[in-house]
Each structure stands twice: as C-alpha cells, then as structure tokens.
Design an enzyme around this catalytic site. Sequence first.
Site, PDB file in Angstrom:
ATOM      1  N   ASN A  21     -38.080  -0.326   6.309  1.00  0.00           N
ATOM      2  CA  ASN A  21     -38.979   0.828   6.414  1.00  0.00           C
ATOM      3  C   ASN A  21     -39.748   0.803   7.730  1.00  0.00           C
ATOM      4  OD1 ASN A  21     -38.766   2.284   3.784  1.00  0.00           O
ATOM      5  ND2 ASN A  21     -39.328   0.287   2.960  1.00  0.00           N
ATOM      6  N   GLY A  24     -40.151   1.040  14.020  1.00  0.00           N
ATOM      7  CA  GLY A  24     -39.810   0.425  15.288  1.00  0.00           C
ATOM      8  C   GLY A  24     -38.451  -0.240  15.253  1.00  0.00           C
ATOM      9  N   LYS A  25     -38.176  -0.963  14.179  1.00  0.00           N
ATOM     10  CA  LYS A  25     -36.879  -1.611  14.037  1.00  0.00           C
ATOM     11  C   LYS A  25     -35.760  -0.579  13.941  1.00  0.00           C
ATOM     12  CE  LYS A  25     -38.336  -5.916  11.783  1.00  0.00           C
ATOM     13  NZ  LYS A  25     -38.141  -6.786  10.589  1.00  0.00           N
ATOM     14  N   GLU A  53     -38.666  -7.113  -1.978  1.00  0.00           N
ATOM     15  CA  GLU A  53     -39.638  -8.189  -1.811  1.00  0.00           C
ATOM     16  C   GLU A  53     -39.007  -9.371  -1.088  1.00  0.00           C
ATOM     17  OE1 GLU A  53     -42.857 -10.759  -4.480  1.00  0.00           O
ATOM     18  OE2 GLU A  53     -41.408  -9.426  -5.451  1.00  0.00           O
ATOM     19  N   ASP A  82     -34.304  -9.967   9.356  1.00  0.00           N
ATOM     20  CA  ASP A  82     -35.588 -10.618   9.122  1.00  0.00           C
ATOM     21  C   ASP A  82     -35.901 -11.368  10.399  1.00  0.00           C
ATOM     22  OD1 ASP A  82     -37.755 -10.979   7.224  1.00  0.00           O
ATOM     23  OD2 ASP A  82     -37.306 -13.105   7.401  1.00  0.00           O
ATOM     24  N   GLY A 166     -45.226  -4.770  16.489  1.00  0.00           N
ATOM     25  CA  GLY A 166     -45.380  -6.152  16.053  1.00  0.00           C
ATOM     26  C   GLY A 166     -46.145  -6.989  17.063  1.00  0.00           C
ATOM     27  N   HIS A 193     -34.573 -11.025  20.881  1.00  0.00           N
ATOM     28  CA  HIS A 193     -33.960 -11.690  19.740  1.00  0.00           C
ATOM     29  C   HIS A 193     -33.145 -10.716  18.914  1.00  0.00           C
ATOM     30  CE1 HIS A 193     -37.721  -9.886  18.701  1.00  0.00           C
ATOM     31  NE2 HIS A 193     -37.644 -10.166  17.419  1.00  0.00           N
ATOM     32  N   ARG A 194     -33.719  -9.527  18.657  1.00  0.00           N
ATOM     33  CA  ARG A 194     -33.008  -8.534  17.856  1.00  0.00           C
ATOM     34  C   ARG A 194     -31.814  -7.966  18.618  1.00  0.00           C
ATOM     35  NH1 ARG A 194     -37.042  -6.020  16.624  1.00  0.00           N
ATOM     36  NH2 ARG A 194     -37.421  -7.162  14.700  1.00  0.00           N
TER      37      ARG A 194
END
Length: 217
Positions: A21, A24-25, A53, A82, A166, A193-194
């Site tokens: 959700n 930005g990602k 969760e 993640d 972030g 990293h992403r």
Amino acid sequence: MGYQREIKGRIKILQLVLATNNKGKIKEIRQLLSDLPITILSADDFLEFPDVEETGTTFVANALLKANGIAEFCDLPALADDSGLEVDALDGAPGVYSARYAGENGDAVKNNDKLIKELKNVPEGQRTARFKCVIAINWGDGTTDTVEGSVEGIIAEDIAVGNGFGYDPVFYYPPAKKRFSEMTMEEKNAVSHRGKALQKARELIVERISIAGKNKI
C-alpha cells in the site's frame, strides 16, 4: 494457468499485483518494470485490498508473507518487497522494524526523527548503514522466488527535504555525493537496494514471459 490473460486472441501477458500500500514503492516498481509486456496492478485496482501483517523476523519471511497473502487474495501472481535500514552503530536496527521504528507504521517523519536522535553523539565515521531489500514473487501456480539487493551509505546528521520516501532524507550515498532524497527517481533506481533487487526480479519475469510464449499457455 491463472497468471495468463489473452489479448486480442493471440498475445498473452502476465498480470502482476504489487503487494503493498506504499505509494512510493508502487511508483518505483512501476517505473522499473514499465517497459515489460505485463499488466501491473496495485491496491487501487481491488476492493478491500488486505494489509498483510508482517510477523516475520527477517526480510525474506515478511516478503513471502505479503506475496503469498496477496496472491491468494487476488488469485493472481503477486510481487512483494520487504526492505529496511540497518545501522551499524545501532547493531543493525531498525532492520525489519524500519517502517514502525518510532511506533507508528509508515510514519517516516517520526522514524527519521528518532534515528537522528539515536545517533546524536555518533561521529561521521561510525554512522555507516545499508538499505536492504528482498523481493518475493508468488507466481500463482504454487511456486515462489526471492531475490535480494543492498546499498551501502552513511546516515546524515540532519533531515533533508526533497524527493523519495522513508529514510531517503537521511541516507547519504557517497559515490553520488547525494542523499537518496536529492536524487531523481532514475538516479536512485540505478543504485538503490530496491533497484538492484528489481533488476533480478525483472529477469525472472522476463523468463516467465518467455516460457509462457513458447508453451502458448
């Protein structure tokens, strides 16, 4: 197979749901995968999109939890990441708890404030840190893959304004002499990293598309 959709009776493309959700990602992932012949879906394309969760104690565990949960909910392949910040002077914290470091999930302002305060008396040479990202893909056919990426940097002594999200406003990347928040999206994606993890994920997606095309699924 569930992850194929026929276009005009002859071309088949992959539908992939982004299991997050975080706006930005979503923006970064879409940009990096934009030229592939796939339909990228997100929370805005579904009603009552769940917020899985994150109960895992590692980036891999949490990425798989999200990818598997969203794939099951949507009955489509799902991609989840993640990621987090590991600060050496804090023994690797905030790590998997990066998004909720200050207690409230996703409050970047409070997270950055807390980090700066925790490092108040730490000299520059000891403010080393890294961003880590694990991407998990549930292909919708009972199989999953994970890939990883990381980038080294230094935690600045204050919070800057600019782009990103972030911890980008406090993460200084020495080779570019910029913080992530001072970079364009293209500059950041090239070294982040992403970005590194997504390049690996991209190769897996291309392979799947190729296999699907050859098999005429």
